[in-house]
Design an enzyme around this catalytic site. Structure first.
Site, PDB file in Angstrom:
ATOM      1  N   CYS A 146       0.840  -1.194   0.000  1.00  0.00           N
ATOM      2  CA  CYS A 146       0.000   0.000   0.000  1.00  0.00           C
ATOM      3  C   CYS A 146       0.881   1.253   0.000  1.00  0.00           C
ATOM      4  CB  CYS A 146      -0.969  -0.026   1.178  1.00  0.00           C
ATOM      5  SG  CYS A 146      -2.388   1.069   0.978  1.00  0.00           S
TER       6      CYS A 146
ATOM      7  N   HIS B 127      -2.829  -5.985   1.377  1.00  0.00           N
ATOM      8  CA  HIS B 127      -2.151  -6.049   2.676  1.00  0.00           C
ATOM      9  C   HIS B 127      -1.994  -7.487   3.172  1.00  0.00           C
ATOM     10  CE1 HIS B 127      -2.203  -1.719   3.884  1.00  0.00           C
ATOM     11  NE2 HIS B 127      -3.197  -1.679   3.021  1.00  0.00           N
TER      12      HIS B 127
ATOM     13  N   GLU C  72      -0.118  -8.470   5.548  1.00  0.00           N
ATOM     14  CA  GLU C  72       0.057  -8.467   7.000  1.00  0.00           C
ATOM     15  C   GLU C  72      -1.276  -8.524   7.754  1.00  0.00           C
ATOM     16  OE1 GLU C  72      -0.121  -4.071   5.914  1.00  0.00           O
ATOM     17  OE2 GLU C  72       0.532  -5.955   5.015  1.00  0.00           O
TER      18      GLU C  72
END
Length: 227
Positions: free
Chosen positions: A88, A197, A199
């Site tokens: 991002c 994302h 994570e």
């Protein structure tokens, strides 16, 4: 055996650094905090540039962070082969730093997008994607207002020819990215940037509908341990 050390960079406005650090630890690595104003990479084996809104996205997303003191260390290290992942805002910073070609612009809809997104794996040969297979579809969250990847046709053709398109959006393009590009790498494959994302998709409790993001972290740790 000493755990591989992955640096996680925090800029003013970074939101996802703690999530990224937790993902590194869950995969068995050591997460090393790196501060934007430092001049020392602390001898890490790889670096993660997490998402957020560094410097409030003023000027352009990532344009100010690109000039952070730590980037003076990171840019030559990445060009020398240090594995770097940007998600991002981190992807935006990598493009602003010219470690990756192209740019991220306003979503075609001009609306912020936040949803789980299917993504097709186009390359499993980068430092961060070795545990995936080409053609595999994974689900990762996206949350951005300026995630539309753009580049010249010449650059896009080169990315295609060199196998540098690492991920494409599947089941709908959330931002109008050219050629459905969700993520790319540099020619060497050690630097990868993507808008989704990983994570946020690493734990069973909060990763629903998938924990597909784990593959990024197991990939880099396997590569570092076996290097």
């Amino acid at each position: 055996m000493t755990a591989a050390r992955v640096g996680v960079v925090t800029f003013p406005g970074t939101l996802d650094d703690q999530d990224a650090a937790r993902a590194v630890r869950l995969a068995g690595g050591e997460a090393v905090p790196l501060w934007h104003a430092d001049h020392d990479l602390k001898g890490v084996d790889a670096v993660f540039l997490p998402g957020g809104f560094s410097y409030g996205d003023y000027l352009r997303c990532g344009a100010i962070s690109r000039f952070a003191p730590l980037m003076d260390e990171l840019i030559p290290a990445a060009r020398a082969g240090l594995p770097v992942l940007g998600t991002c805002n981190g992807f935006q910073i990598l493009c602003e730093a010219h470690l990756l070609p192209g740019a991220l612009t306003r979503n075609a809809s001009l609306h912020y997008v936040c949803r789980d997104q299917r993504v097709a794996v186009e390359s499993a040969s980068t430092a961060w994607t070795g545990d995936f297979t080409v053609g595999q579809e994974i689900v990762l969250p996206v949350k951005h207002g300026e995630g539309r990847y753009v580049a010249s046709e010449e650059t896009l053709d080169a990315l295609e020819a060199n196998g540098q398109i690492v991920f494409r959006y599947a089941g709908g393009n959330p931002n109008g990215a050219m050629r459905d590009i969700a993520g790319i790498s540099n020619e060497a494959g050690n630097v990868v940037g993507l808008m989704p994302h990983p994570e946020h998709a690493v734990e069973d409790l909060v990763g629903a509908p998938s924990t597909d993001g784990r593959g990024f972290f197991t990939s880099i740790l396997s590569k570092l341990v076996n290097a």
